[in-house]
Design an enzyme around this catalytic site. Structure first.
Site, PDB file in Angstrom:
ATOM      1  CB  ILE A  77      -0.966   0.009   1.205  1.00 24.72           C
ATOM      2  CG1 ILE A  77      -0.199  -0.061   2.528  1.00 24.72           C
ATOM      3  CG2 ILE A  77      -1.966  -1.145   1.098  1.00 24.72           C
ATOM      4  CD1 ILE A  77      -1.088   0.077   3.760  1.00 24.72           C
ATOM      5  CG  ASP A  78       5.086   0.761  -0.321  1.00 22.61           C
ATOM      6  OD1 ASP A  78       5.340   0.867  -1.544  1.00 22.61           O
ATOM      7  OD2 ASP A  78       5.335  -0.276   0.328  1.00 22.61           O
ATOM      8  CG  HIS A  93      -4.115  -5.770  -0.643  1.00 20.71           C
ATOM      9  ND1 HIS A  93      -3.163  -6.562  -0.027  1.00 20.71           N
ATOM     10  CD2 HIS A  93      -4.969  -6.627  -1.263  1.00 20.71           C
ATOM     11  CE1 HIS A  93      -3.439  -7.845  -0.267  1.00 20.71           C
ATOM     12  NE2 HIS A  93      -4.518  -7.899  -1.015  1.00 20.71           N
ATOM     13  CB  CYS A 104     -20.541   8.767   0.428  1.00 18.37           C
ATOM     14  SG  CYS A 104     -19.184   9.970   0.262  1.00 18.37           S
ATOM     15  CB  THR A 195      14.045 -15.851   1.110  1.00 18.69           C
ATOM     16  OG1 THR A 195      12.784 -15.877   1.781  1.00 18.69           O
ATOM     17  CG2 THR A 195      14.452 -14.398   0.857  1.00 18.69           C
ATOM     18  CB  VAL A 196      11.378 -20.358   1.112  1.00 24.75           C
ATOM     19  CG1 VAL A 196      12.062 -19.978   2.415  1.00 24.75           C
ATOM     20  CG2 VAL A 196      10.045 -19.634   0.970  1.00 24.75           C
TER      21      VAL A 196
END
Length: 230
Positions: A77-78, A93, A104, A195-196
């Site tokens: 959301i940045d 999001h 409203c 990373t996995v």
């Protein structure tokens, strides 16, 4: 994370260690204590403003410059993708910088505060210019669905893409977690950067394990060399 923004699953510090983000980020919490929720979001917005786009954000911008059509679908959301220079960014999001009316749903405006926010401050939300309702953050809260037009746009992009690069997703938050499977079903190549190992074993799937900043930087440089080679 690599821009210095903690994830929801990280332990918060200070005042916010006493408040679970998953409880603050609900319509119920806003109805019961709008000043607490609004203060939480203004504090988070302040933290985001201190962060800078990292090498992964910059690499995606560079890919768009060398490859033509590159769209970014993000759960964040940045505004770090935009500050890195990316143009075609779809926020699944919502965005912390785009509030809307709780009553409203009309988009609202909030001025940028230069004053340093006190952690844990209770701040009354500003009012809607149309109905005088309280403004809420323009993000998707727990228990809310994605905006239909946003999800429709995401599906259209994924179903028509040649390559989908899935970066850092946990595969837990649906429906966003379904996008790699949808791309695979439509014949796209899916590159997982994590990373996995989160791969599903499909033949048109590539798993790149490591930090997003490193892998996307190398991938961008490789594509640039390939596209510019005689």
């Amino acid at each position: 994370m690599e821009s210095g923004i903690p994830t929801y699953r990280e332990k918060q510090t200070g005042f916010w260690a006493c408040h679970n983000p998953e409880r603050l980020e609900t319509a119920k919490a806003f109805r019961e204590n709008p000043s607490l929720v609004w203060g939480w979001y203004l504090w988070r917005r302040q933290q985001f403003s201190k962060a800078q786009p990292n090498a992964a954000h910059l690499a995606l911008r560079e890919m768009a410059g060398s490859m033509g059509t590159v769209s970014i679908i993000t759960q964040n959301i940045d505004d770090l993708h935009e500050r890195a220079g990316s143009v075609d960014v779809l926020h699944l999001h919502g965005s912390l910088s785009k509030p809307k009316c709780f009553a409203c749903h009309r988009p609202g405006m909030v001025r940028n505060e230069s004053a340093i926010m006190e952690e844990g401050a209770l701040i009354e939300p500003p009012r809607c210019t149309r109905c005088n309702g309280k403004l809420r953050p323009g993000v998707v809260w727990y228990g809310e669905d994605l905006l239909p037009d946003v999800w429709k746009s995401a599906l259209s992009l994924v179903k028509s893409c040649d390559v989908l690069i899935s970066v850092g997703t946990s595969g837990i938050v649906t429906p966003a977690a379904d996008l790699p499977n949808i791309a695979l079903a439509c014949g796209a190549t899916v590159i997982h950067v994590n990373t996995v190992d989160v791969g599903m074993g499909a033949p048109n799937e590539i798993m790149l394990i490591g930090r997003a900043t490193q892998i996307l930087s190398h991938l961008s440089a490789f594509l640039s060399r390939e596209l510019n080679s005689p």
